[in-house]
Structure formats: C-alpha cells, structure tokens
Design a protein around this motif. Structure first.
Motif, short mmCIF file in Angstrom:
data_model
loop_
_atom_site.label_atom_id
_atom_site.label_comp_id
_atom_site.label_asym_id
_atom_site.label_seq_id
_atom_site.Cartn_x
_atom_site.Cartn_y
_atom_site.Cartn_z
N LEU A 300 0.83 -1.21 0.00
CA LEU A 300 0.00 0.00 0.00
C LEU A 300 0.87 1.25 0.00
CD1 LEU A 300 -2.64 -1.04 2.70
CD2 LEU A 300 -2.80 -1.30 0.21
N ARG A 301 0.34 2.34 -0.59
CA ARG A 301 1.01 3.64 -0.50
C ARG A 301 0.92 4.10 0.95
NH1 ARG A 301 -2.13 3.75 -5.07
NH2 ARG A 301 -3.78 5.02 -4.12
N HIS A 302 2.06 4.21 1.58
CA HIS A 302 2.07 4.48 3.03
C HIS A 302 3.42 5.09 3.38
CE1 HIS A 302 0.33 3.48 7.07
NE2 HIS A 302 1.59 3.67 7.42
N GLY A 303 3.35 6.31 3.97
CA GLY A 303 4.57 7.03 4.28
C GLY A 303 4.57 8.36 3.57
N TYR A 304 5.62 8.64 2.82
CA TYR A 304 5.71 9.89 2.04
C TYR A 304 5.84 9.55 0.57
CZ TYR A 304 7.03 14.57 0.55
OH TYR A 304 7.06 15.78 -0.08
N GLY A 305 5.08 10.29 -0.24
CA GLY A 305 5.18 10.05 -1.67
C GLY A 305 4.50 11.13 -2.49
N THR A 306 4.77 11.07 -3.78
CA THR A 306 4.20 12.03 -4.72
C THR A 306 3.37 11.30 -5.75
OG1 THR A 306 6.11 13.49 -4.43
CG2 THR A 306 4.73 13.85 -6.38
N PHE A 307 2.15 11.83 -5.97
CA PHE A 307 1.25 11.24 -6.97
C PHE A 307 1.07 12.25 -8.09
CE2 PHE A 307 -2.28 9.44 -9.09
CZ PHE A 307 -2.37 8.11 -8.71
N TYR A 308 1.41 11.83 -9.32
CA TYR A 308 1.27 12.67 -10.50
C TYR A 308 0.03 12.21 -11.27
CZ TYR A 308 6.21 13.62 -9.52
OH TYR A 308 7.40 13.97 -8.91
N TYR A 309 -0.92 13.12 -11.43
CA TYR A 309 -2.14 12.79 -12.13
C TYR A 309 -1.98 13.04 -13.63
CZ TYR A 309 -4.41 12.65 -7.57
OH TYR A 309 -4.76 12.34 -6.28
N ALA A 310 -2.76 12.31 -14.42
CA ALA A 310 -2.65 12.40 -15.87
C ALA A 310 -3.00 13.79 -16.40
CB ALA A 310 -3.53 11.34 -16.53
N ASN A 311 -3.85 14.53 -15.68
CA ASN A 311 -4.27 15.84 -16.20
C ASN A 311 -3.33 16.97 -15.78
OD1 ASN A 311 -4.80 16.24 -13.50
ND2 ASN A 311 -6.92 16.94 -13.78
N GLY A 312 -2.24 16.64 -15.09
CA GLY A 312 -1.27 17.65 -14.71
C GLY A 312 -1.29 18.00 -13.24
N ALA A 313 -2.29 17.54 -12.49
CA ALA A 313 -2.34 17.81 -11.07
C ALA A 313 -1.31 16.94 -10.35
CB ALA A 313 -3.73 17.53 -10.53
N LYS A 314 -0.98 17.32 -9.12
CA LYS A 314 0.04 16.59 -8.37
C LYS A 314 -0.22 16.72 -6.88
CE LYS A 314 4.15 18.42 -7.93
NZ LYS A 314 5.55 18.86 -8.20
N TYR A 315 0.00 15.62 -6.15
CA TYR A 315 -0.06 15.66 -4.69
C TYR A 315 1.26 15.12 -4.15
CZ TYR A 315 -0.92 14.28 0.13
OH TYR A 315 -0.82 14.14 1.50
N GLU A 316 1.80 15.84 -3.17
CA GLU A 316 3.00 15.35 -2.50
C GLU A 316 2.83 15.55 -1.01
OE1 GLU A 316 6.52 17.66 -3.55
OE2 GLU A 316 5.22 19.17 -4.46
N GLY A 317 3.06 14.47 -0.26
CA GLY A 317 2.88 14.54 1.17
C GLY A 317 2.70 13.17 1.78
N GLY A 318 1.97 13.14 2.89
CA GLY A 318 1.80 11.90 3.63
C GLY A 318 0.73 10.99 3.05
#
Length: 380
Positions: A300-318
């Motif tokens: 599972l995604r757990h800890g710290y990471g960055t998610f890049y969405y196909a439409n250009g959005a991005k989340y980085e954090g816990g």
C-alpha cells in the motif's frame, strides 16, 4: 549366485564370473567368504534401496501476491523424481564376453530382485555405455564408470517423465533437461546433486507462455530472474526463497500497470514507483499515465510520496493505507496550490471536496495560492 558390491556407495566390486561349477580351491573359497563377510558388515549401516523412490510431490511453491491483483497460482511443481540407487546386486545370470575370468566387453547381466543391465563391461565392472532397468520399470541409458552411473545419460520414469543430461554418481549434476510427462512442465539448465541449482529455465506449460528463467538455489528461485505468468504479466528482478524480494519490476499487461522498486516477501514494500497507463482521450494534451513515486508498506502507498495525475495535477505529502493522510501539498491543473492537512483522502478543511485528477473541480471555495519560485510544479 554371484555377489556384486553396492553401486554409488563404493567405487565398485567387480562382477566375479566364477560360479559354483568353476572348481575353485578351498583356500580361494575361504578368502572369498572372508571378503564377502567384510563387505556385508560394511553394508549394514548403509541400508541401500533396491528401487527408485518417487515422492508424492514437492510442496506447492508459495503463491505470489500483488496488491493490484491476485497473481494466479502456479501449476503444481513436478513430483520429486529421485534418481534410483543401484543397490546391492547379486548376479543370477550373465551372457556375454569374458576376459581373464572377468566380465569384459559386451554383455547382459540379470540380478536378484528383477534388475537388468545390458551394455559394456571392463575388468568385471559395468563400464562404458549401457542400459540399466530397475524392477519397477525405471530405466537409465548412458555412461557407467566402474559400476557408477556417471557421465551423460537419460533417465526415464514409468510415467513418461525424462531427464537427459550430465550425471555424477547417479545424481543429476551439471547441464541437463528434465521433462514431466506429456511435457506439461520442463526444466533446462544447471543441476547440483539432483537439484536445480545455478542458471536455468522452468516452463510451466507446453507452450512456454508461463516460465521462470534465472537463478536457482536448491530447487527454489533465488537470485535474479524473470517470471512470466499465464496471464502474460511479467516480473524481472530479485528473488528470495521462491518469492519476489529485493529490487524488481512488475508489468501487469492485463491491467496496464507497472511497478519498479523494492519488494519484500512477494509484495511491494519500500521505495518504488507505480504507473497506471491510461488511454489517451482524443484531443487530450495530457500524459497517458498516473504515477506514484514514494513509500510502500505491505503493498500500500504508506509514508511519504508524490502522486502525478494524468491531467497535470500533483499531490506530495503523507499517505496512509493508500490514501492521502497528514500534511500535504496539492497542485491543481491550473497551477493553484493548496497546502494543509489531509485525512482519508480528503482535505480536512473541505471534507466534501474530492479530487481524482481526471477532471477540473470547482476551486472557488478552496483556499489556494499561486505557485512560488521554490515550488516544483513539474508533473514529471
């Protein structure tokens, strides 16, 4: 009846061609009895077997799992085909060439218990090319060295399974190919004392669509190797005791997903990158994938990471259990940035707001800011 020492245990006792009618001297008979007595004493602790032992089967290899899909169970491995031992043999019949009172040249020998040998002899030993058939039907054809199955040859078990390759003291050792009955499973590569050990390729079907090609240690996948599953999914990387463990890449061709990174006990664990390949929407300018780059725990995604969405959005954090959780920063498609707390995949301040990265939500009620020079707004 004439006595022959045990194969594979001793370097060999010659097949003495003398029989009861040969008129040996009493002194010779007494000496022979003493030799036989010593050999019998030495054999008491060996407990040799007269026929090959075929176990019902190896334990089923550990089922490999993935958090993205359950990996299909592999076919049950082939049963353990033990190379039969050549037991204590008593010659009850011989036809063939003799030299200086010993079997020498071409000949056929029949042994107590129903075993048979046909082939070459030298100085009283089975030596050279020959065929040995055990009473239960298992056959070996190939090289013999002073009563030992050593050299190169072919084993054939009663169910039609075969081994063709190098043999040392009766064990598969060196290079060789094993094929299960009806070619339902096969292995070609290195062997060490009867076990797959070294480099080799195991095919789990007769089409070669499901296979493992790589390192083996004592019959298990261990080291670096490539495993293609019946679905066409492919793993390339490190193995430990038959499971994916270490650095490796998994491609789920049936789900258009790729993971590259660390594995532990068969699942994603550690730092890695997971990509979801997407079909391009006609006229879309966006990349054809979502991507997560960061920590994994037990798949599972757990800890710290960055998610890049196909439409250009991005989340980085816990992250926690595959959901955004804790402090994080979300960069929207239009470049606006929200920083704050996330809980169970939602912004704590705006619990009704959702963001899947595939559409442009209404941000009018969301506290966002414009990017600063220190913000990395790249989506790749």
């Amino acid at each position: 009846a004439e006595y022959m020492g045990p194969f594979l245990v001793y370097s060999g006792c010659r097949l003495d061609m003398a029989t009861k009618g040969d008129g040996k001297s009493k002194k010779g008979e007494k000496g022979e009895k003493r030799s036989g007595k010593k050999l019998e004493d030495a054999l008491q602790s060996l407990d040799p077997t007269d026929s090959p032992q075929q176990d019902e089967g190896e334990s089923v290899e550990m089922q490999e799992q993935s958090t993205e899909e359950p990996v299909p169970k592999e076919p049950t491995p082939e049963p353990v085909y033990d190379e039969p031992a050549l037991s204590e043999l008593i010659v009850i019949g011989f036809e063939g060439d003799k030299q200086k009172g010993l079997y020498h040249g071409e000949g056929e020998a029949k042994f107590a218990g129903g075993h048979e040998y046909k082939g070459q002899f030298s100085d009283g030993f089975m030596h050279g090319k020959g065929t040995y058939k055990w009473a239960d039907g298992v056959v070996y054809e190939g090289d013999f060295t002073r009563n030992q199955v050593t050299g190169r040859g072919v084993y054939e078990w009663t169910d039609g399974s075969t081994y063709d390759g190098d043999v040392v003291v009766g064990k598969r050792h060196g290079q060789g190919t094993f094929k299960c009955k009806n070619n339902t499973m096969s292995y070609a590569g290195d062997w060490a004392m009867g076990k797959r050990h070294g480099k080799g390729r195991m095919e789990y079907d007769d089409q070669g669509q499901s296979f493992y090609d790589g390192d083996w240690v004592n019959n298990v996948r261990h080291g670096w190797g490539t495993r293609q599953y019946p679905s066409g999914n492919l793993y390339q990387g490190m193995w430990f005791n038959n499971v994916r463990h270490g650095e490796g890449t998994m491609k789920w061709v049936d789900r258009d997903q790729i993971y590259t990174g660390q594995w532990e006990n068969g699942i994603q664990h550690g730092v890695g990158q997971h990509i979801w390949l997407l079909r391009r929407v006609h006229g879309s300018q966006y990349p054809l994938r979502n991507m997560y780059d960061g920590d994994f725990v037990n798949g599972l995604r757990h800890g710290y990471g960055t998610f890049y969405y196909a439409n250009g959005a991005k989340y980085e954090g816990g992250w926690k259990n595959n959901m955004k959780h804790g402090k994080g920063k979300f960069t929207f498609k239009n470049g606006r940035i929200y920083e704050g707390a996330f809980e169970r995949d939602h912004i704590v301040e705006y619990p009704e707001f959702t963001m899947d990265g595939s559409s442009s939500p209404d941000l009018s009620n969301i506290r966002t800011r414009t990017p600063l020079p220190m913000d990395n707004v790249s989506v790749q």
